[in-house]
Design an enzyme around this catalytic site. Structure first.
Site, PDB file in Angstrom:
ATOM      1  N   ARG A 108       9.196 -16.538   5.111  1.00  0.00           N
ATOM      2  CA  ARG A 108       7.922 -16.824   5.793  1.00  0.00           C
ATOM      3  C   ARG A 108       8.122 -16.349   7.228  1.00  0.00           C
ATOM      4  O   ARG A 108       9.016 -16.837   7.922  1.00  0.00           O
ATOM      5  CB  ARG A 108       7.597 -18.317   5.765  1.00  0.00           C
ATOM      6  CG  ARG A 108       6.440 -18.654   6.705  1.00  0.00           C
ATOM      7  CD  ARG A 108       5.864 -20.024   6.482  1.00  0.00           C
ATOM      8  NE  ARG A 108       5.102 -20.084   5.249  1.00  0.00           N
ATOM      9  CZ  ARG A 108       4.246 -21.048   4.949  1.00  0.00           C
ATOM     10  NH1 ARG A 108       4.022 -22.037   5.788  1.00  0.00           N
ATOM     11  NH2 ARG A 108       3.601 -21.034   3.793  1.00  0.00           N
ATOM     12  N   HIS A 135      -0.880 -14.024   2.327  1.00  0.00           N
ATOM     13  CA  HIS A 135      -0.263 -15.213   1.713  1.00  0.00           C
ATOM     14  C   HIS A 135      -0.417 -15.061   0.195  1.00  0.00           C
ATOM     15  O   HIS A 135      -1.158 -15.797  -0.454  1.00  0.00           O
ATOM     16  CB  HIS A 135      -0.954 -16.474   2.237  1.00  0.00           C
ATOM     17  CG  HIS A 135      -0.163 -17.731   2.025  1.00  0.00           C
ATOM     18  ND1 HIS A 135       1.095 -17.752   1.460  1.00  0.00           N
ATOM     19  CD2 HIS A 135      -0.451 -19.040   2.306  1.00  0.00           C
ATOM     20  CE1 HIS A 135       1.536 -18.991   1.402  1.00  0.00           C
ATOM     21  NE2 HIS A 135       0.622 -19.790   1.916  1.00  0.00           N
ATOM     22  N   GLN A 138       0.269 -17.991  -2.476  1.00  0.00           N
ATOM     23  CA  GLN A 138      -0.777 -19.019  -2.446  1.00  0.00           C
ATOM     24  C   GLN A 138      -1.978 -18.590  -3.291  1.00  0.00           C
ATOM     25  O   GLN A 138      -2.475 -19.336  -4.136  1.00  0.00           O
ATOM     26  CB  GLN A 138      -1.231 -19.239  -0.987  1.00  0.00           C
ATOM     27  CG  GLN A 138      -2.397 -20.191  -0.835  1.00  0.00           C
ATOM     28  CD  GLN A 138      -2.000 -21.632  -1.081  1.00  0.00           C
ATOM     29  OE1 GLN A 138      -1.056 -22.108  -0.485  1.00  0.00           O
ATOM     30  NE2 GLN A 138      -2.711 -22.323  -1.958  1.00  0.00           N
ATOM     31  N   ASP A 228     -10.080 -22.446   4.669  1.00  0.00           N
ATOM     32  CA  ASP A 228      -8.721 -22.522   5.233  1.00  0.00           C
ATOM     33  C   ASP A 228      -8.880 -22.970   6.685  1.00  0.00           C
ATOM     34  O   ASP A 228      -9.991 -22.982   7.234  1.00  0.00           O
ATOM     35  CB  ASP A 228      -8.058 -21.140   5.139  1.00  0.00           C
ATOM     36  CG  ASP A 228      -6.603 -21.134   5.588  1.00  0.00           C
ATOM     37  OD1 ASP A 228      -6.004 -22.210   5.731  1.00  0.00           O
ATOM     38  OD2 ASP A 228      -6.058 -20.027   5.802  1.00  0.00           O
ATOM     39  N   CYS A 268      -5.930 -24.475   0.803  1.00  0.00           N
ATOM     40  CA  CYS A 268      -4.477 -24.328   0.612  1.00  0.00           C
ATOM     41  C   CYS A 268      -3.683 -25.368   1.383  1.00  0.00           C
ATOM     42  O   CYS A 268      -2.528 -25.624   1.051  1.00  0.00           O
ATOM     43  CB  CYS A 268      -4.043 -22.919   0.986  1.00  0.00           C
ATOM     44  SG  CYS A 268      -4.189 -22.561   2.754  1.00  0.00           S
ATOM     45  N   ARG A 294       1.463 -24.767  -7.333  1.00  0.00           N
ATOM     46  CA  ARG A 294       2.264 -23.707  -6.713  1.00  0.00           C
ATOM     47  C   ARG A 294       3.667 -23.655  -7.326  1.00  0.00           C
ATOM     48  O   ARG A 294       4.244 -22.587  -7.440  1.00  0.00           O
ATOM     49  CB  ARG A 294       2.293 -23.891  -5.193  1.00  0.00           C
ATOM     50  CG  ARG A 294       0.877 -23.687  -4.660  1.00  0.00           C
ATOM     51  CD  ARG A 294       0.817 -23.338  -3.233  1.00  0.00           C
ATOM     52  NE  ARG A 294       1.551 -22.137  -2.913  1.00  0.00           N
ATOM     53  CZ  ARG A 294       2.090 -21.898  -1.723  1.00  0.00           C
ATOM     54  NH1 ARG A 294       1.997 -22.790  -0.764  1.00  0.00           N
ATOM     55  NH2 ARG A 294       2.721 -20.768  -1.495  1.00  0.00           N
TER      56      ARG A 294
END
Ligand code: CP
Ligand code: NVA
Length: 310
Positions: A108, A135, A138, A228, A268, A294
């Site tokens: 990340r 991302h 996700q 988001d 998310c 996930r």
């Protein structure tokens, strides 16, 4: 060996295969403990090295549990403890060492270029666990969740995004709309419309993305409403000004009522003021299922990276 860096680099058939595999594996895990291993132990003896240059809760938990369920293990590096972060070791040497000790690398990062730099010097798969521009893990998991709940291929559904349309999650969602061939309507303030290069890519691939500055038009007849955070981790903006720009783009009950009566709400996480508590904790919200899924999708992404997808 396969990398998982951007949705747009991966074929539709592979993406679909990852989702199918996640579904099969999840179905086999009814009533067993979190750390019980899948019977086939596909990644026995394998080490996933993770590094987070930005905060994470869900991505870290899900990759950690995913690799353990596949019979491998993980080690999380703290960037501030590495010579690399102090400028006393080069990125190529760091990448070589990670490749020598580990079998896959999940990064990340706060800099997209770094992923490509690591990739250049690594001999193991690299997974993008969020960058300023994408991302992908996700979004693939979110497609899995939508199909699990709606029991239909996403290509048969109307997906709506309300909020910042120029961040990592929406970029990956736009890429996914082309790969999975679904309709994506986006509502955002004019100033925050998607990246032009990405829209050109969508056009070239005959994607079905429509942009509105009016929430109602975007949300009407939707099966899924997504949003988001207004301020993303890598945003270098005037926070108060950006929050003000989005004050009419909150997802509340009125917005949910524009959508179909059985529409679901996804986020998310972590969240901010872009969703009302009533919607977030309401019955249309599927955010906890979305977060937990996930694990299952990370497992199949890992298997893809190791060349072990069935
Ligand atoms: N959704 C998500 O990636 O969460 P984290 O930042 O907590 O990993
Ligand atoms: N767009 C958000 C996603 C967090 C998982 C961010 O980058 O902060």
């Amino acid at each position: 060996m396969n990398h998982f860096i951007n949705i747009r680099d991966i074929s539709s058939s592979i993406l679909r295969k990852i989702i199918m595999d996640a579904k099969k594996r999840k179905n086999k895990r009814k009533k067993i403990n979190t750390l019980d291993q899948d019977k086939d132990k596909p990644l026995k003896g394998k080490l996933l090295i993770q590094m987070f240059e930005k905060s994470s809760l869900r991505t870290r938990l899900s990759f950690t549990i995913a690799i353990k369920q596949l019979s491998g293990d993980e080690l999380t590096l703290r960037p501030n403890e590495l010579h690399l972060s102090k400028g006393t070791e080069s990125l190529p040497d760091t990448a070589k060492i990670i490749s020598t000790f580990g079998n896959a690398f999940m990064l990340r990062t706060d800099n997209d270029k770094k992923i490509n730099e690591f990739k250049k010097y690594m001999t193991i798969p690299i997974i993008n666990g969020l960058s300023p521009s994408s991302h992908p893990t996700q979004v693939l998991s979110d497609i899995y969740t939508i199909e699990e709940i709606k029991k239909k291929p996403i290509s048969m559904l109307n997906i709506c995004w309300v909020g910042d349309a120029n961040n990592n999650v929406i970029n990956s969602l736009i890429e996914a709309s082309v790969k999975f061939s679904f309709k994506l309507k986006i509502a955002c303030p004019k100033k925050y419309e998607p990246n032009k290069n990405l829209l050109n890519w969508v056009k070239k691939h005959k994607g079905k993305v429509k942009i509105f500055n009016d929430i109602k038009k975007a949300a009407e007849k939707s099966d899924v409403i997504f949003t988001d955070k207004v301020i993303s981790m890598n945003d270098k903006v005037n926070r108060l000004r950006k929050l003000k720009d989005f004050k009419n783009f909150q997802i509340n009950s009125k917005v949910m009522n524009f959508a179909k009566s059985d529409a679901i709400f996804l986020h998310c996480l972590p969240r901010g003021p872009e969703v009302s508590d009533k919607v977030f904790f309401g019955k249309q919200s599927k955010v906890w299922q979305q977060a937990l899924n996930r694990i299952y999708v990370q497992k199949s992404i890992l298997l893809y990276c190791f060349g072990k997808l069935r």
